[in-house]
Motif scaffolding. Structure first.
Motif, PDB file in Angstrom:
ATOM      1  N   ARG A 202       0.835  -1.210   0.000  1.00 52.92           N
ATOM      2  CA  ARG A 202       0.000   0.000   0.000  1.00 52.92           C
ATOM      3  C   ARG A 202       0.865   1.253   0.000  1.00 52.92           C
ATOM      4  O   ARG A 202       0.562   2.233  -0.689  1.00 52.92           O
ATOM      5  N   ALA A 203       1.944   1.234   0.794  1.00 52.56           N
ATOM      6  CA  ALA A 203       2.824   2.413   0.875  1.00 52.56           C
ATOM      7  C   ALA A 203       3.428   2.722  -0.492  1.00 52.56           C
ATOM      8  O   ALA A 203       3.467   3.878  -0.925  1.00 52.56           O
ATOM      9  N   TYR A 204       3.910   1.690  -1.188  1.00 52.76           N
ATOM     10  CA  TYR A 204       4.460   1.891  -2.527  1.00 52.76           C
ATOM     11  C   TYR A 204       3.387   2.437  -3.472  1.00 52.76           C
ATOM     12  O   TYR A 204       3.635   3.373  -4.243  1.00 52.76           O
ATOM     13  N   ALA A 205       2.208   1.808  -3.455  1.00 51.78           N
ATOM     14  CA  ALA A 205       1.149   2.214  -4.376  1.00 51.78           C
ATOM     15  C   ALA A 205       0.755   3.673  -4.163  1.00 51.78           C
ATOM     16  O   ALA A 205       0.509   4.410  -5.123  1.00 51.78           O
ATOM     17  N   GLU A 206       0.706   4.088  -2.904  1.00 55.64           N
ATOM     18  CA  GLU A 206       0.310   5.468  -2.606  1.00 55.64           C
ATOM     19  C   GLU A 206       1.410   6.452  -2.991  1.00 55.64           C
ATOM     20  O   GLU A 206       1.144   7.469  -3.641  1.00 55.64           O
ATOM     21  N   GLU A 207       2.652   6.166  -2.607  1.00 56.80           N
ATOM     22  CA  GLU A 207       3.740   7.105  -2.859  1.00 56.80           C
ATOM     23  C   GLU A 207       4.062   7.204  -4.349  1.00 56.80           C
ATOM     24  O   GLU A 207       4.395   8.271  -4.867  1.00 56.80           O
ATOM     25  N   TRP A 208       3.962   6.082  -5.046  1.00 53.48           N
ATOM     26  CA  TRP A 208       4.299   6.056  -6.463  1.00 53.48           C
ATOM     27  C   TRP A 208       3.075   6.231  -7.359  1.00 53.48           C
ATOM     28  O   TRP A 208       3.177   6.128  -8.573  1.00 53.48           O
ATOM     29  N   ARG A 209       1.912   6.420  -6.743  1.00 53.17           N
ATOM     30  CA  ARG A 209       0.669   6.793  -7.440  1.00 53.17           C
ATOM     31  C   ARG A 209       0.224   5.742  -8.447  1.00 53.17           C
ATOM     32  O   ARG A 209      -0.114   6.047  -9.590  1.00 53.17           O
ATOM     33  N   PHE A 210       0.216   4.505  -8.011  1.00 48.79           N
ATOM     34  CA  PHE A 210      -0.336   3.434  -8.833  1.00 48.79           C
ATOM     35  C   PHE A 210      -1.840   3.644  -8.996  1.00 48.79           C
ATOM     36  O   PHE A 210      -2.524   4.060  -8.065  1.00 48.79           O
ATOM     37  N   THR A 211      -2.358   3.284 -10.166  1.00 50.54           N
ATOM     38  CA  THR A 211      -3.798   3.275 -10.405  1.00 50.54           C
ATOM     39  C   THR A 211      -4.161   1.997 -11.145  1.00 50.54           C
ATOM     40  O   THR A 211      -3.285   1.254 -11.614  1.00 50.54           O
ATOM     41  N   ALA A 234       0.376  -3.799  -7.078  1.00 50.47           N
ATOM     42  CA  ALA A 234      -0.507  -3.817  -8.245  1.00 50.47           C
ATOM     43  C   ALA A 234      -1.896  -4.376  -7.929  1.00 50.47           C
ATOM     44  O   ALA A 234      -2.904  -3.759  -8.300  1.00 50.47           O
ATOM     45  N   PRO A 235      -2.028  -5.529  -7.247  1.00 53.75           N
ATOM     46  CA  PRO A 235      -3.383  -6.037  -6.973  1.00 53.75           C
ATOM     47  C   PRO A 235      -4.222  -5.088  -6.120  1.00 53.75           C
ATOM     48  O   PRO A 235      -5.459  -5.064  -6.261  1.00 53.75           O
ATOM     49  N   GLN A 236      -3.590  -4.314  -5.253  1.00 52.86           N
ATOM     50  CA  GLN A 236      -4.363  -3.452  -4.355  1.00 52.86           C
ATOM     51  C   GLN A 236      -5.019  -2.289  -5.081  1.00 52.86           C
ATOM     52  O   GLN A 236      -5.908  -1.636  -4.528  1.00 52.86           O
ATOM     53  N   VAL A 237      -4.588  -2.011  -6.311  1.00 52.93           N
ATOM     54  CA  VAL A 237      -5.259  -0.993  -7.123  1.00 52.93           C
ATOM     55  C   VAL A 237      -5.807  -1.596  -8.419  1.00 52.93           C
ATOM     56  O   VAL A 237      -6.257  -0.866  -9.302  1.00 52.93           O
ATOM     57  N   ALA A 238      -5.766  -2.923  -8.538  1.00 51.74           N
ATOM     58  CA  ALA A 238      -6.247  -3.642  -9.729  1.00 51.74           C
ATOM     59  C   ALA A 238      -5.459  -3.276 -10.977  1.00 51.74           C
ATOM     60  O   ALA A 238      -5.996  -3.206 -12.085  1.00 51.74           O
ATOM     61  N   ALA A 239      -4.151  -3.031 -10.824  1.00 52.64           N
ATOM     62  CA  ALA A 239      -3.269  -2.799 -11.973  1.00 52.64           C
ATOM     63  C   ALA A 239      -2.853  -4.140 -12.574  1.00 52.64           C
ATOM     64  O   ALA A 239      -2.767  -5.155 -11.880  1.00 52.64           O
TER      65      ALA A 239
END
Length: 529
Positions: A202-211, A234-239
């Motif tokens: 989650r921390a990576y996805a938020e800081e690196w702005r995964f969508t 990736a799975p936490q944002v369905a990428a």
């Protein structure tokens, strides 16, 4: 921490985005609904073999859809998953299968010319707990279970729809065990709680702005390496995740262009191979918006060149197998921060610098990096005593790296504690010298190690790989360092030219122990020690 498990995220994505592509390799492409079907069928098939809670399977597979979904399926089934690099052979594999009492071994028949099935058959008589050899591939072999039978059957029709909700690994326990890299002996086996891996993801996805519109390349070795973003973010944002079976520069460039990757993770050595490839400029990589580099230090000049040619920022993540990612960069950080530091602690993680006596260093000082927080692991599998040498009673993990704070709250790594050179009582930090020498126009890569000295105790020796067609003399090296105002006692007192630096852990880290042994043997032959 929150209560969400990785397998639950895959289930939710299957419900919300059933037809959206989730994962792909060179043979298989699955949407989220198909991926959930695979995961459920794998989990139920393993349980149907008689496996029970906390039974352990070792995976030794190349990068593909199968090991990614196996990890999720085993969490769902309440089983333990231990992935290994495909390069491990009889000695390491037998030790790990025996030490863990593994009940299953999942392998290809052949990969890159090596017969994994033959190896399994040769060591199996000495492994009484090993019951199942599962083969990923198109052929059947006597005494083995074809993996494709798991995903091609309709086993879910024989079980209640909520059956797997009762077998899932509790999120505060671990289903995943990862081997640490090391230069001697067998790897340490580290248990990763579901909570802690999800937190880092989650921390990576938020800081690196995964969508959900991103496409994440899994290009490095899937058992290790900088792949946390692919597995957990990736799975936490369905990428979508796209997977390269084996890293080769041309294949990686082809995949990134074809799939239009927006994120790609590399080891520094892989980054160098890409930039040196003669066809690099013929590929359209304009879809990339961030390159992630981890697992070993990134050369500053290599990073600058990579940003210029990829036309996007490079961020790094810092941690260990035992801590997960504990520090990271933001894409908004300056180039100097992103390429000369390992970033700031991720939210919730505490970091401090300590002396050998366990006291905080003075402001501006250098000390061992200690980390504490929600990213840490459960400990060492079947070896609780080992934790005592790495972790304090109040849960601080000793990283073994020496660092200092910069004025923006980033950590600058100055070297490994065990590789620090003590020259007549004065400390020499190899990475400080290495980071300067790589700026020399004739130098491709460099490692500075200690060499024994009868008077000073230790001195520094530089091993240098020169650029093609170049040569560098000791005098050139010393003059270059003097011009950078390096203290005289820090300048290496011997230069060795080498064709390639020895590497360990799938080419993730320089094996300095081999270099130390090499220079010690040379000095003995010369009668200098």
């Amino acid at each position: 921490w929150n209560s969400k498990r990785l397998s639950e995220v895959w289930d939710e994505n299957a419900e919300k985005y059933p037809q959206k592509e989730a994962i792909a390799d060179h043979r298989t492409r699955l949407n989220w609904l198909q991926a959930k079907q695979w995961i459920d069928r794998i989990a139920l098939s393993l349980l149907n073999l008689g496996m029970k809670r906390d039974d352990l399977l070792v995976l030794q597979l190349p990068n593909s859809v199968e090991p990614v979904l196996l990890r999720v399926a085993m969490e769902k089934a309440g089983l333990l998953c231990l992935p290994l690099l495909p390069t491990f052979r009889h000695k390491e594999v037998e030790y790990i299968l025996n030490h863990t009492n593994a009940v299953g071994f999942v392998i290809p028949k052949l990969f890159r010319g090596f017969d994994h099935l033959q190896m399994a058959e040769e060591i199996k008589p000495r492994l009484p707990k090993l019951k199942h050899i599962i083969i990923v591939g198109d052929e059947d072999f006597p005494g083995t279970i074809p993996f494709r039978n798991f995903v091609e059957n309709n086993i879910e029709k024989s079980y209640p729809s909520d059956y797997l909700t009762k077998t899932m690994c509790p999120p505060d326990e671990f289903s995943l065990i990862l081997p640490s890299s090391g230069t001697t002996g067998f790897p340490k086996l580290v248990g990763h709680p579901v909570y802690s891996r999800m937190y880092v993801g989650r921390a990576y996805a938020e800081e690196w702005r995964f969508t959900g519109n991103d496409i994440v390349g899994l290009l490095g070795p899937s058992a290790t390496g900088p792949n946390h973003a692919a597995y957990w973010s990736a799975p936490q944002v369905a990428a979508k995740v796209v997977i390269l079976e084996h890293f080769e520069a041309e294949a990686a460039l082809q995949l990134m262009e074809k799939e239009k990757d927006t994120f790609a993770s590399f080891l520094p050595a892989q980054l160098a191979l890409l930039l040196r490839h003669h066809n690099f400029d013929n590929y359209d990589l304009s879809s990339l918006r961030l390159v992630i580099c981890a697992s070993s230090p990134l050369n500053y000049t290599l990073g600058v060149e990579a940003e210029e040619r990829f036309k996007c920022p490079i961020v790094q993540a810092y941690g260990a197998v035992e801590t997960g990612g504990s520090m990271m960069h933001s894409p908004d950080d300056s180039q100097e921060e992103r390429l000369l530091t390992v970033g700031k602690p991720i939210p919730g993680v505490e970091v401090k610098l300590m002396t050998d006596e366990g006291e905080p260093v003075k402001p501006g000082g250098i000390g061992e990096i200690w980390v504490r927080g929600p990213t840490l692991v459960s400990g060492y599998f079947k070896d609780p005593e080992m934790a005592a040498s790495y972790q304090t009673n109040d849960a601080w993990f000793k990283m073994g790296d020496l660092g200092k704070w910069d004025d923006k709250g980033n950590i600058v790594i100055v070297g490994r504690k065990k590789y620090m050179i003590i020259r007549g009582g004065q400390n020499v930090f190899p990475s400080e010298i290495e980071n300067i020498l790589v700026l020399h126009p004739k130098v491709s890569s460099v490692a500075v190690v200690s060499m024994p000295d009868p008077i000073m105790g230790e001195k520094a020796c530089a091993y240098i790989v020169t650029k093609t067609g170049e040569n560098i003399t000791f005098e050139e090296m010393a003059s270059f360092l003097k011009a950078k105002n390096i203290a005289p006692f820090k300048i290496p007192e011997r230069l060795e030219i080498i064709d390639r630096l020895p590497m360990v852990a799938a080419d993730q880290k320089i094996d300095k122990k081999i270099l130390q042994q090499d220079i010690a043997e040379k000095l003995k032959k010369e009668g200098k020690i």
